[in-house]
Design an enzyme around this catalytic site. Sequence first.
Site: not given
Ligand code: PGA
Ligand code: ZN
Length: 426
Positions: A42, A162, A171, A212, A249, A292, A319, A344, A372, A395
């Site tokens: 995503s 996911h 999430e 995840e 999230d 998030e 994010d 990230k 991650h 996270k």
């Molecule tokens: P992604 O998901 O690694 O698929 O972007 C993690 C997140 O959205 O935090």
């Molecule tokens: Zn996210």
Amino acid sequence: MTSIQSIKAIQVLDSRGLPTVSCNIALDSGANAMAMVPSGASTGTKEALELRDGDSLYMGKGVEKAVDNINNIICPVLIGLDPRNQKLIDQKLIELDGTDDKSNLGANALLAVSLAVSHAAAKDKNIPLHSHFSDIYRDITGDVTSPNLPMPMLNILNGGEHADNNIDIQEFMIIPKGASTFKEAMRWSSEIYWNLKSILKDNNLSTSVGDEGGFAPNLQSNEEAIQLILQSIEVSNLEPGKDVFLALDCAASEFFDGTNYNLLGEGRSLDSDSFASYLESLVDKYPIISIEDGMDEHDYDGWKTLTNKIGSKCQLVGDDLFVTNKKIFKEGIDNGLANSILIKFNQIGSITETIETIHLANLNNYKSIISHRSGETEDTTIADLAVGLGAGQIKTGAPCRSDRVAKYNRLLWIEEEFSSLSLFNE
Ligand code: PGA
Ligand code: ZN
């Protein structure tokens, strides 16, 4: 001075079974180190470019071009340079690529090298990677860090991109804030995870897991997911809202159509204001302390509304909104969007730029959460990054699946070996 003697990249597989870049760096001192890059599903539209081959192999997802870019273009330029000078190496990588979004050589190529260099330098200095990251932060920003063990945010129920279930929110995380050590935080989380599994089974719900490691059952609503998790906390003899809190999230960009937020799993469609009110009602009703990507990455008005509504009582994390990009993040800060940032490193493509973004967060009282990606490997760099920079939160998925627990296990060892570090809890 130690120098880089050789750089070698190959294609390996990530936790989804898709190709990713791995890079090994050897120094003339004899030290050598390997790193692997993660990959999102995503993703934010403004992330640095992950270079994929687009040919007939691996459904077009191969990364042989990125690998070749390391072996043939990056390697000759970095040979002989000092691996301890992360800033200089990253500068070279950025110059060599020459684009804003790393689309020439690929952010996956650049990051693999950037990570491997940091690992090799830490080995050469004979210090743990987290201490080396504290040094790099000082070199780059002139400021010092306060290393600690990050409070984990564990994603124990997966939806959205996911998982193949009907849950729209991506999430559902637990934050074991009442734990006094990282070790205790992990025990509680494991117990809650296993109790959630039993509760799902008792209700004839699926216990298969998403990308995840969290469970991915079909449910009536997002609130049902929250209630099942609250039950699992209580069955674990822990108190929601005292020992353990919740985080979401939403990854809201995935279900925003430009006008409405479409909760397909619940058969409801809400405009921006109503969706912000819906999130506010969840925060008022449940012990949710972090949300998030509550709004779509382009819905700045929605972000402002949400921040004004609940920014004083809830961590609001950007994010897809900020994509670890200093420039984009600065604009968001100036416009009063969110109050925290997800970090990230593959969204931006180098250690140096990642650290600059975290520094900007620190200067503006935004919290940083080291994260991650949904596609991971056994690489544990983010654990050391969180500790060395004193980010305070990490996270990295459920307390299940090796691609996720590798990071938690690394943190358990750091806690064991460095008794001066304590679990962050603010
Ligand atoms: P992604 O998901 O690694 O698929 O972007 C993690 C997140 O959205 O935090
Ligand atoms: Zn996210």
